[in-house]
Design a protein around this motif. Structure first.
Motif, mmCIF file in Angstrom:
data_model
loop_
_atom_site.group_PDB
_atom_site.id
_atom_site.type_symbol
_atom_site.label_atom_id
_atom_site.label_comp_id
_atom_site.label_asym_id
_atom_site.label_seq_id
_atom_site.Cartn_x
_atom_site.Cartn_y
_atom_site.Cartn_z
ATOM 1 N N ILE A 54 0.833 -1.203 0.000
ATOM 2 C CA ILE A 54 0.000 0.000 0.000
ATOM 3 C C ILE A 54 0.871 1.257 0.000
ATOM 4 C CG2 ILE A 54 -1.935 -1.142 1.150
ATOM 5 C CD1 ILE A 54 -1.091 0.334 3.723
ATOM 6 N N SER A 55 2.175 1.057 -0.225
ATOM 7 C CA SER A 55 3.094 2.186 -0.290
ATOM 8 C C SER A 55 3.109 2.776 -1.697
ATOM 9 C CB SER A 55 4.508 1.745 0.111
ATOM 10 O OG SER A 55 4.523 1.271 1.435
ATOM 11 N N SER A 56 3.780 3.906 -1.843
ATOM 12 C CA SER A 56 3.882 4.568 -3.145
ATOM 13 C C SER A 56 5.345 4.688 -3.545
ATOM 14 C CB SER A 56 3.278 5.981 -3.069
ATOM 15 O OG SER A 56 1.906 5.928 -2.791
ATOM 16 N N GLY A 57 5.610 4.419 -4.814
ATOM 17 C CA GLY A 57 6.916 4.704 -5.368
ATOM 18 C C GLY A 57 6.867 6.094 -5.991
ATOM 19 N N ILE A 58 7.840 6.950 -5.658
ATOM 20 C CA ILE A 58 7.851 8.324 -6.157
ATOM 21 C C ILE A 58 9.149 8.557 -6.934
ATOM 22 C CG2 ILE A 58 7.687 10.762 -5.575
ATOM 23 C CD1 ILE A 58 5.223 9.269 -4.778
ATOM 24 N N LEU A 59 9.014 9.029 -8.163
ATOM 25 C CA LEU A 59 10.162 9.365 -8.993
ATOM 26 C C LEU A 59 10.134 10.846 -9.328
ATOM 27 C CD1 LEU A 59 12.537 8.066 -10.814
ATOM 28 C CD2 LEU A 59 10.924 8.421 -12.684
ATOM 29 N N TYR A 60 11.248 11.529 -9.042
ATOM 30 C CA TYR A 60 11.419 12.909 -9.474
ATOM 31 C C TYR A 60 12.475 12.908 -10.570
ATOM 32 C CZ TYR A 60 8.911 14.118 -5.212
ATOM 33 O OH TYR A 60 7.967 14.216 -4.230
ATOM 34 N N ALA A 61 12.195 13.607 -11.655
ATOM 35 C CA ALA A 61 13.134 13.632 -12.770
ATOM 36 C C ALA A 61 13.298 15.048 -13.293
ATOM 37 C CB ALA A 61 12.647 12.725 -13.901
ATOM 38 N N CYS A 62 14.552 15.423 -13.511
ATOM 39 C CA CYS A 62 14.870 16.699 -14.141
ATOM 40 C C CYS A 62 16.328 16.677 -14.583
ATOM 41 C CB CYS A 62 14.608 17.880 -13.214
ATOM 42 S SG CYS A 62 15.508 17.844 -11.650
ATOM 43 N N ASP A 63 16.624 17.424 -15.652
ATOM 44 C CA ASP A 63 17.991 17.533 -16.160
ATOM 45 C C ASP A 63 18.624 16.162 -16.378
ATOM 46 O OD1 ASP A 63 17.758 20.312 -15.977
ATOM 47 O OD2 ASP A 63 18.443 20.314 -13.897
ATOM 48 N N ASN A 64 17.794 15.209 -16.858
ATOM 49 C CA ASN A 64 18.254 13.847 -17.122
ATOM 50 C C ASN A 64 18.896 13.167 -15.922
ATOM 51 O OD1 ASN A 64 17.308 13.252 -19.697
ATOM 52 N ND2 ASN A 64 18.946 14.430 -20.653
ATOM 53 N N GLN A 65 18.389 13.511 -14.750
ATOM 54 C CA GLN A 65 18.657 12.754 -13.536
ATOM 55 C C GLN A 65 17.325 12.420 -12.885
ATOM 56 O OE1 GLN A 65 21.470 14.947 -10.955
ATOM 57 N NE2 GLN A 65 22.772 13.145 -11.104
ATOM 58 N N SER A 66 17.271 11.272 -12.221
ATOM 59 C CA SER A 66 16.045 10.870 -11.537
ATOM 60 C C SER A 66 16.361 10.439 -10.119
ATOM 61 C CB SER A 66 15.355 9.720 -12.283
ATOM 62 O OG SER A 66 14.956 10.113 -13.571
ATOM 63 N N TYR A 67 15.426 10.713 -9.217
ATOM 64 C CA TYR A 67 15.529 10.251 -7.831
ATOM 65 C C TYR A 67 14.280 9.441 -7.518
ATOM 66 C CZ TYR A 67 15.618 10.169 -2.746
ATOM 67 O OH TYR A 67 15.603 9.754 -1.440
ATOM 68 N N PHE A 68 14.465 8.203 -7.059
ATOM 69 C CA PHE A 68 13.332 7.320 -6.762
ATOM 70 C C PHE A 68 13.429 6.815 -5.335
ATOM 71 C CE2 PHE A 68 11.587 3.060 -6.258
ATOM 72 C CZ PHE A 68 10.281 3.262 -6.655
ATOM 73 N N SER A 69 12.271 6.731 -4.674
ATOM 74 C CA SER A 69 12.208 6.107 -3.352
ATOM 75 C C SER A 69 10.795 5.611 -3.101
ATOM 76 C CB SER A 69 12.634 7.092 -2.256
ATOM 77 O OG SER A 69 11.762 8.202 -2.235
#
Length: 229
Positions: A54-69
């Motif tokens: 029931i958790s969420s995966g969140i991806l932030y992407a900009c300037d051809n870099q991504s952060y996921f948690s």
């Protein structure tokens, strides 16, 4: 006409240069865990599955870099589950177009993917995910020295969102990955939002390859075993 097409492509890249993507999360486990150690499964593993699913995966992407948690959507009391704490702690990745890095905060290391050496097999299969037409791609993940970890990675990416930073250890594809399945973790995108700003910073930790870290962990385990014997 060519100028109009080029302008539209540039505009599309600008529009999707800063985004947030939300994914559903699933974890697939071997049934032997349930049958071989039912007490552990009931007390530790099953509560973990309930929380992670029931958790969420969140991806932030900009300037051809991504952060996921992975962000748990559970009460604090549930998060005391030790397995959940460990897996949530190790769920953060920073990815560029040519490098995938898992953030090992407790060890102050960046674990750099070095098992992602096989070529992508891009298929003709297409389907819609989160409103975007996606293309299927697969590749083998080969863990030298750890054959029991070898597996096939399947992803679906959309060229309509021209961000090639990747997702976890899936890098080198010409578009945003909206579905990921490595036989254990499965993530499916359901919401894409354009951001006004996006700031992704690589932690100032020493970088080590995944293989080096795995070998160090194995050596420590073998040393403890010899000491106990």
């Amino acid at each position: 006409m060519r100028l109009i097409v080029l302008f539209c492509l540039i505009l599309g890249q600008i529009s999707f240069s800063q985004i947030e993507v939300k994914y559903s999360v699933d974890f697939k486990y071997k049934k032997s865990i349930e049958t071989e150690n039912p007490a552990y499964f009931k007390e530790t593993f099953k509560p973990y599955l309930n929380i992670i699913r029931i958790s969420s995966g969140i991806l932030y992407a900009c300037d051809n870099q991504s952060y996921f948690s992975i962000l748990p959507n559970s009460a604090d009391t549930e998060l005391r589950n030790i397995l959940t704490q460990v897996m949530i702690e190790r769920s953060s990745w920073v990815t560029a177009s040519t490098k995938g890095v898992q953030i090992e905060r407790k060890l102050n290391f960046l674990s750099v993917v070095d098992y992602d050496k096989q070529e992508w097999q891009i298929t003709d299969d297409e389907k819609i995910i989160a409103g975007y037409k996606c293309i299927k791609a697969t590749k083998k993940l080969i863990f030298e020295g750890y054959p029991n970890l070898n597996r096939e990675l399947e992803v679906w990416f959309t060229p309509d969102v021209p961000i090639n930073s990747g997702f976890r250890d899936a890098i080198g594809l010409p578009g945003l990955i909206l579905y990921y399945n490595d036989g254990q973790w499965e993530f499916t995108a359901h919401t894409i939002t354009t951001l006004n700003q996006c700031d992704i910073k690589m932690p100032d930790y020493e970088e080590k390859s995944w293989t080096v870290l795995a070998n160090e962990a194995r050596e420590r385990k073998e040393s403890r075993k010899k000491r106990d014997d």
